[in-house]
Motif scaffolding. Structure first.
Motif: not given
Lengths: 500, 315
Positions: A437-463
């Protein structure tokens, strides 16, 4: 008359030609100017007012032909009036007899028997009619004037006026309400009655008994045309059925497809989905195609002002303000194309690339385990081909987000700047691998926006193996995205944010 | 003065009149002109480049013997260049004059209030018709006998500019804050807008216009156009070159040749005293009809096949 027009416009709208009220008014004034007499002229004229793109014009053409289609009265009657050609007469009679519906032929039959008494009383209507026609043919010559309204209309040889009368009758009996196939006969008969069939039948019966040849000739001609009209009315009802029942069905289907989960879309609906995607993209494109300029009021552009006012002897008349041009969004799309998410990736890529007009700088990357840039594929192929190639080449292998992020860092993290929006599409199911995730952080710092689209419905996240929480911390925005509606909303927001 | 009423009495007459001015038009185009004239609506013309969109406006102005006022659109075009501008130089000059004669003007004025009042009169003068520099759109509205207004390549202009056009297109008037609303003097101008579809024109604009799409002509129409424009060309060559162009349009090219290219080619071939197409000649003159090296290379391989097909069809 105007109702016919509004009905036609309704049918056009059904066929997805966008027509505003103002345009309807224009159409009315066009019709006033042009009239219903010349069909081709009317079509050409309306095609200037109603459809406003090339595609809409094509739809308009087919719609017009369907709506105002009308067999040529003239050519029909021309055949009937022809002095020679028994054959023509015979077949005419046959056709008429065959077309005869429930109440058909009754008055004619009686008339035939009374006037000549030669009819052999054959069991079948058809033969009787044919016989009668052949015998009674009075050849060309002068004809009396028809008196009933419908009779006059039939003799006037104007098919467009006839079709208008028919449409009016259809309106009166609410033919558009037709729901099921079996109602067609009923509606056809109601329409004939509405148009004055009773009166016409009486007139024909009277005429057949009349002593003068011209009158009888008229009666015969009228009978012929009445039968032809009956055919037409049937066709008309049929068309109305197709036009209205069909369109509402399609709309329903589209409405459904917008909301359905993309992974559940059946293969046969792909074409329709594609259409919808293009349509949505088109709408977003028109909405956002304006050049984006922001004027910072109050900040004078001094050099420019001085330069422009040189001509006025240095007196400052014409002020110029500093303005900022906002760039079109630069989008990096990173798509998980492994089995579970592939379908979503397909439609998102389709959506992004359909928006070329407003987002010319899309770079796309695909990965399941290794990540690769696929922008070039899209440049060289059309969208569908490119997508299927991407899915073919990259969708094998199990998902490894850590590896994909590492690849991204190596290849093009340097290209990410503060104007870039990164969209990542994936379910964040990392098969318990390294997250990086440190790479994602780097991307987050550099980019204007980072948008994550997850096709799973919210209650399936982190499971299970989903690490959405870990990644989500380094995103500006995390969204559930599994239907076209979601997709439209996300991309719409993206464009909106860029424009402020 | 041309008899406009006579010309526009029917679509057929319009067509014939256009033909007499060497513009061969389809029924659709003639109908558009007919309706535009009678309903006082602008025409938005779309179509691939080089099919005679601009030419239609020009010919109409010739036909009606009305002046053609043309506004070429480009990025950054604004109202100062399209509608009106104040004559700054003149205003400045007059202020200078006023400055020198200020004493005379204010002579006899009692108190500050009266002086200011007198000066105010001048202020209004500076923003009056005298100092107004009309640009194409305003000029078009002020033509006594009407005119043909051509707003060319409206898709090249900014989105904001489209909105500026709305008022003039729907009501034939423009609003100038300092003066008020200027309406068309007499007959509203015939307005033609052309677009190459480089971007989508807004619905608001489209709604106010008749929408005419001019496609590439079919073979027969194109032959008639060539005949009208380059009448000296022998009929067989004319048929061949039109057929060749029509074949080219079927190919996948970066820029397909349009009518204007066909006309240029016809002139070129005429200049070279050609009687019939042959592959070598086509290859030598290909740069007249194709404007991209890439296209020329692509077509090169096909030339012999197409030429043979066409010359064979003639026999």
């Amino acid at each position: 008359m105007e109702r016919t027009l509004t009905n036609f416009i309704q049918a056009l709208r059904n066929a997805e030609v966008r027509i505003s009220t103002a345009e309807t008014l224009d159409a009315v004034s066009v019709v006033e100017r042009v009239g219903y007499r010349d069909r081709a002229f009317l079509k050409r004229s309306l095609s200037l007012v109603l459809p406003k793109t090339k595609e809409e014009k094509e739809t308009f053409d087919t719609c017009f032909d369907q709506f105002f289609r009308f067999e040529d009265v003239k050519s029909q009657s021309g055949r009937g009036e022809g002095s020679d050609g028994e054959d023509g007469e015979e077949s005419q009679g046959d056709g008429a007899g065959g077309a005869g519906g429930e109440r058909d032929g009754l008055p004619q039959q009686q008339a035939g028997k009374k006037s000549k008494g030669k009819a052999k009383g054959k069991p079948r209507d058809r033969d009787l009619l044919a016989d009668e026609e052949a015998e009674e043919d009075l050849g060309p010559g002068e004809m009396a004037q028809a008196t009933s309204t419908l009779g006059k209309l039939l003799m006037a040889n104007s098919r467009v006026e006839l079709s208008v009368a028919m449409a009016n009758a259809g309106e009166a009996v609410d033919v558009r309400e037709i729901q099921v196939f079996t109602q067609k006969g009923l509606f056809a008969r109601r329409m004939m009655d509405e148009m004055g069939l009773g009166e016409l039948n009486r007139e024909i019966a009277d005429l057949k008994e009349a002593p003068q040849v011209p009158s009888r000739r008229l009666g015969q001609e009228l009978g012929r045309r009445r039968d032809w009209l009956r055919e037409e009315v049937r066709d008309y009802v049929e068309r109305q059925f197709l036009l209205h029942a069909d369109a509402s069905g399609k709309r329903l289907r589209e409405e459904l497809l917008r909301k359905v989960k993309l992974s559940n879309v059946e293969h046969r609906s792909f074409r329709l989905i594609q259409e919808i995607v293009y349509k949505m993209a088109k709408r977003l494109a028109t909405m956002h195609s304006r050049r984006k300029k922001v004027f910072k009021r109050g900040q004078l552009n001094l050099p420019r002002t001085l330069r422009n006012n040189m001509a006025y002897d240095g007196a400052i008349f014409d002020l110029h303000w500093k303005s900022v041009k906002v760039d079109r969004p630069r989008v990096f799309a990173i798509c998980d194309v492994s089995g579970s998410v592939a379908n979503y990736a397909r439609f998102m890529l389709m959506f992004l690339y359909s928006l070329e007009e407003v987002m010319p700088k899309v770079r796309s990357f695909a990965f399941s385990s290794d990540l690769a840039e696929v922008t070039e594929l899209f440049e060289r192929n059309n969208i569908e081909d490119a997508i299927s190639k991407v899915l073919r080449d990259y969708s094998g292998g199990s998902t490894d987000y850590g590896q994909a992020l590492k690849d991204f860092k190596r290849n093009c993290l340097d290209d990410v700047d503060n104007r870039t929006t990164i969209i990542i599409l994936g379910d964040a199911r990392n098969n318990y691998g390294e997250n990086h995730q440190e790479i994602l952080k780097e991307m987050y710092d550099r980019a204007k926006r980072v948008i994550w689209l997850n096709p799973e419905s919210k209650n399936a996240w982190n499971v299970g193996d989903s690490v959405m929480r870990t990644y989500g911390a380094y995103c500006h925005q995390v969204d559930e995205c599994n239907s076209l509606m979601h997709l439209e909303r996300v991309v719409g927001n993206l464009l909106k944010q860029q424009s402020t | 003065m041309a008899d406009i009423d006579n010309i526009t009495a029917s679509v057929e007459r319009i067509k014939a009149a256009f033909e007499s001015h060497n513009y061969i038009c389809s029924d659709q185009i003639a109908t558009a002109v007919y309706l535009a004239y009678h309903l006082h609506k602008p025409i938005l013309i779309e179509g691939p480049p080089g099919v005679g969109k601009t030419e239609l406006a020009k010919t109409t102005s010739e036909l009606f013997e009305l002046p053609l006022i043309r506004l070429q659109c480009y990025e950054g075009l604004d109202e100062a260049k399209a509608i009106y501008e104040w004559k700054y130089g003149k205003q400045l000059l007059y202020t200078q004059v006023l400055k020198e004669t200020l004493d005379e003007v204010l002579q006899g004025a009692k108190g500050f209030a009266e002086s200011v009042n007198r000066l105010h009169e001048f202020g209004d003068i500076f923003f009056s018709e005298e100092f107004l520099e009309p640009r194409p759109l305003l000029k078009a509205l002020r033509q006594e006998d009407g005119c043909v207004l051509l707003i060319d390549e409206v898709d090249k202009s900014d989105h904001e500019f489209e909105s500026l056009l709305l008022e003039i297109l729907s009501d034939f008037q423009v609003s100038i804050p300092e003066i008020g609303t200027v309406k068309a003097v007499a007959e509203p101008p015939m307005v033609f807008l052309t677009s190459n579809n480089t971007r989508e024109i807004s619905d608001a604009l489209k709604r106010r216009c008749l929408h005419l799409y001019i496609p590439f002509p079919d073979q027969e129409l194109e032959q008639r156009i060539i005949h009208a424009r380059v009448p000296e060309i022998p009929p067989e060559l004319q048929r061949q070159l039109v057929a060749f162009i029509q074949e080219l349009r079927e190919l996948d090219l970066k820029k397909v040749p349009a009518i204007s290219e066909t006309i240029d080619w016809a002139r070129t071939l005429l200049l070279l005293h050609t009687e019939s197409l042959d592959p070598k000649l086509v290859r030598d003159t290909l740069n007249v009809i194709l404007k991209f090296q890439e296209d020329i290379i692509n077509v090169d391989a096909e030339i012999t096949a197409i030429t043979n097909k066409i010359t064979a069809a003639g026999r």
